[in-house]
Design a protein around this motif. Structure first.
Motif, PDB file in Angstrom:
ATOM      1  N   LEU A   8       0.830  -1.209   0.000  1.00 29.24           N
ATOM      2  CA  LEU A   8       0.000   0.000   0.000  1.00 29.24           C
ATOM      3  C   LEU A   8       0.868   1.264   0.000  1.00 29.24           C
ATOM      4  O   LEU A   8       0.570   2.226  -0.691  1.00 29.24           O
ATOM      5  N   ALA A  58       2.092   1.634  -3.390  1.00 27.75           N
ATOM      6  CA  ALA A  58       1.017   2.107  -4.269  1.00 27.75           C
ATOM      7  C   ALA A  58       0.876   3.623  -4.167  1.00 27.75           C
ATOM      8  O   ALA A  58       0.706   4.315  -5.166  1.00 27.75           O
ATOM      9  N   MET A 118      -6.837   3.378 -11.305  1.00 32.61           N
ATOM     10  CA  MET A 118      -7.390   2.018 -11.425  1.00 32.61           C
ATOM     11  C   MET A 118      -6.297   0.950 -11.411  1.00 32.61           C
ATOM     12  O   MET A 118      -6.487  -0.149 -10.902  1.00 32.61           O
ATOM     13  N   VAL A 149      -3.051   1.346 -10.338  1.00 31.90           N
ATOM     14  CA  VAL A 149      -1.953   1.512  -9.387  1.00 31.90           C
ATOM     15  C   VAL A 149      -1.792   0.280  -8.487  1.00 31.90           C
ATOM     16  O   VAL A 149      -0.689  -0.214  -8.275  1.00 31.90           O
ATOM     17  N   GLY A 150      -2.944  -0.238  -7.993  1.00 30.80           N
ATOM     18  CA  GLY A 150      -2.887  -1.390  -7.088  1.00 30.80           C
ATOM     19  C   GLY A 150      -2.213  -2.588  -7.753  1.00 30.80           C
ATOM     20  O   GLY A 150      -1.360  -3.252  -7.152  1.00 30.80           O
ATOM     21  N   GLY A 151      -2.595  -2.856  -8.990  1.00 33.45           N
ATOM     22  CA  GLY A 151      -2.024  -4.000  -9.713  1.00 33.45           C
ATOM     23  C   GLY A 151      -0.535  -3.832  -9.949  1.00 33.45           C
ATOM     24  O   GLY A 151       0.253  -4.754  -9.691  1.00 33.45           O
ATOM     25  N   GLN A 194       1.574  -4.335  -6.898  1.00 32.87           N
ATOM     26  CA  GLN A 194       1.760  -5.711  -6.438  1.00 32.87           C
ATOM     27  C   GLN A 194       2.561  -6.554  -7.401  1.00 32.87           C
ATOM     28  O   GLN A 194       3.352  -7.402  -6.993  1.00 32.87           O
ATOM     29  N   SER A 221       2.816 -12.706  -7.757  1.00 26.20           N
ATOM     30  CA  SER A 221       2.177 -11.609  -7.020  1.00 26.20           C
ATOM     31  C   SER A 221       0.750 -11.989  -6.646  1.00 26.20           C
ATOM     32  O   SER A 221       0.297 -11.689  -5.545  1.00 26.20           O
ATOM     33  N   ASN A 273      -0.298 -12.584  -2.822  1.00 25.98           N
ATOM     34  CA  ASN A 273      -1.346 -11.709  -2.294  1.00 25.98           C
ATOM     35  C   ASN A 273      -2.440 -12.541  -1.639  1.00 25.98           C
ATOM     36  O   ASN A 273      -2.985 -12.170  -0.598  1.00 25.98           O
ATOM     37  N   ARG A 322      -1.506 -13.530   1.794  1.00 28.23           N
ATOM     38  CA  ARG A 322      -1.490 -12.503   2.838  1.00 28.23           C
ATOM     39  C   ARG A 322      -2.690 -12.679   3.768  1.00 28.23           C
ATOM     40  O   ARG A 322      -3.744 -13.106   3.327  1.00 28.23           O
ATOM     41  N   VAL A 363      -4.360  -7.485  -0.405  1.00 28.46           N
ATOM     42  CA  VAL A 363      -4.445  -6.091  -0.836  1.00 28.46           C
ATOM     43  C   VAL A 363      -5.322  -6.035  -2.089  1.00 28.46           C
ATOM     44  O   VAL A 363      -5.149  -6.838  -2.993  1.00 28.46           O
ATOM     45  N   PRO A 364      -6.292  -5.097  -2.118  1.00 27.79           N
ATOM     46  CA  PRO A 364      -7.157  -5.029  -3.309  1.00 27.79           C
ATOM     47  C   PRO A 364      -6.354  -4.666  -4.555  1.00 27.79           C
ATOM     48  O   PRO A 364      -5.393  -3.908  -4.472  1.00 27.79           O
ATOM     49  N   TRP A 365      -6.775  -5.211  -5.702  1.00 25.10           N
ATOM     50  CA  TRP A 365      -6.051  -4.941  -6.949  1.00 25.10           C
ATOM     51  C   TRP A 365      -6.390  -3.570  -7.483  1.00 25.10           C
ATOM     52  O   TRP A 365      -5.596  -2.963  -8.188  1.00 25.10           O
ATOM     53  N   VAL A 366      -7.597  -3.118  -7.170  1.00 25.00           N
ATOM     54  CA  VAL A 366      -7.931  -1.730  -7.502  1.00 25.00           C
ATOM     55  C   VAL A 366      -8.133  -1.021  -6.173  1.00 25.00           C
ATOM     56  O   VAL A 366      -9.045  -1.348  -5.411  1.00 25.00           O
ATOM     57  N   ILE A 367      -7.243  -0.101  -5.870  1.00 27.12           N
ATOM     58  CA  ILE A 367      -7.282   0.552  -4.563  1.00 27.12           C
ATOM     59  C   ILE A 367      -8.152   1.801  -4.637  1.00 27.12           C
ATOM     60  O   ILE A 367      -8.011   2.607  -5.541  1.00 27.12           O
ATOM     61  N   PHE A 403      -8.397   5.039  -3.401  1.00 24.76           N
ATOM     62  CA  PHE A 403      -7.510   5.949  -2.669  1.00 24.76           C
ATOM     63  C   PHE A 403      -8.283   6.951  -1.821  1.00 24.76           C
ATOM     64  O   PHE A 403      -7.838   7.300  -0.733  1.00 24.76           O
ATOM     65  N   MET A 461      -9.137   5.300   1.243  1.00 24.18           N
ATOM     66  CA  MET A 461      -7.933   5.049   2.021  1.00 24.18           C
ATOM     67  C   MET A 461      -7.537   6.312   2.785  1.00 24.18           C
ATOM     68  O   MET A 461      -7.171   6.247   3.964  1.00 24.18           O
TER      69      MET A 461
END
Lengths: 139, 166
Positions: free
Chosen positions: A28, A31, A43, A45-47, A50, B25, B29, B32, B36-40, B42, B45
């Motif tokens: 995170l 990210a 959209m 960024v998370g992928g 990781q 990855s 993940n 874990r 962690v979500p693949w689409v965050i 923000f 957050m």
């Protein structure tokens, strides 16, 4: 020459492994750093946050073991070129952000130092790539 | 060096590396405790982070309503240069760096009272300065601190009045 090539390749692999660690521990935070660059759409960024560190791990392992040496050194060069361009972009736009190179902690802001560091890594990657392609042709 | 005997094409090596990295990855993940979500999200957050720190947040539209109310002071956490280029009308400049120095003195100079509702903002959604300064202000004894989440960019977009600059 072979010994030099071997040592450079392993060193480059080590750098990639070392760079991946912090990002895997805290995806995170990584990210957030990627988002700060304002290049990758939110959209994705998370992928990226990781997948990227694990690709670095695979590249690092390949470089160290010598498996897929050409592909790995080529990806290492590509990645360094992309990272450097991203940094130059952020620098140019005046975005003050963490480099996100080796650590996700807040003590590695983009600076001349990070440019020199990534530039040298790119040079090393180029050397190893040249070496691996030449080596493959010789055999 | 035995690896060169198996001469796979370079593109094949690249695809293998990508797939292996991507696969790892995904697998790691899943392993874990909290994947962690693949689409965050923000925005969520940031709200969560702010709430965790016990800070109130408001977006620029909400902040506009507060402008000019008695006891409400807008605090600009950006650099003095950025402040000079334009800021929320009536806002006072308290650069985030001040939290590393004598914050009590700095707030006294600005004439802030602990009864004031401090609306802290920085450049936009991406900056952390407002949140960091807001936290420091709370620690310094100001109980009523609000972070304007979308910062000056949001303020301008919301049509809020500004001063200074062009």
């Amino acid at each position: 020459m072979r010994v030099v090539y071997f040592l450079l390749r392993v060193a480059l692999g080590g750098i990639f492994l070392a760079a991946a660690w912090d990002k895997i521990v805290d995806p995170l935070a990584f990210a957030k750093i990627i988002r700060n660059y304002q290049i990758v759409p939110d959209m994705l960024v998370g992928g990226v946050a990781q997948a990227l560190p694990w690709i670095e791990v695979v590249v690092g392992m390949c470089l160290i073991t010598g498996l897929f040496a050409r592909g790995a050194s080529f990806s290492a060069t590509l990645m360094m070129a992309v990272f450097l361009s991203a940094m130059a972009w952020a620098w140019h736009k005046g975005i003050s952000t963490q480099c996100g190179c080796f650590t996700t902690k807040a003590d590695d802001a983009i600076s001349v130092r990070t440019f020199i560091r990534d530039g040298s890594t790119l040079a090393l990657a180029l050397l190893v790539t040249t070496g691996s392609f030449l080596g493959a042709r010789r055999v | 060096m035995t690896q060169a005997r198996f001469a796979a094409p370079v593109w094949f090596e690249l695809v293998c590396i990508l797939l292996l990295g991507g696969g790892l990855s995904v697998a790691m993940n899943l392993a874990r405790e909290e994947p962690v979500p693949w689409v965050i999200d923000f925005a969520a957050m940031e709200r969560r982070d702010a709430l965790k720190k016990g800070l109130e947040t408001v977006d620029a539209h909400g902040a506009r309503i507060m402008l000019g109310k008695p006891g409400v002071v807008f605090i600009d956490a950006r650099t003095p240069e950025e402040y000079a280029l334009g800021h929320v009308a009536g806002a006072r400049s308290l650069p985030q760096e001040a939290m590393y120095g004598d914050l009590d003195e700095a707030t006294k100079t600005l004439g802030l009272s602990q009864e004031d509702r401090l609306m802290v903002y920085c450049g936009g959604v991406l900056c952390d300065k407002s949140q960091e300064l807001a936290e420091a202000l709370r620690t310094a004894g100001f109980p009523y601190v609000t972070v304007v989440t979308d910062g000056f960019d949001g303020w301008v977009a919301a049509g809020g009045p500004t001063e200074g600059g062009i």
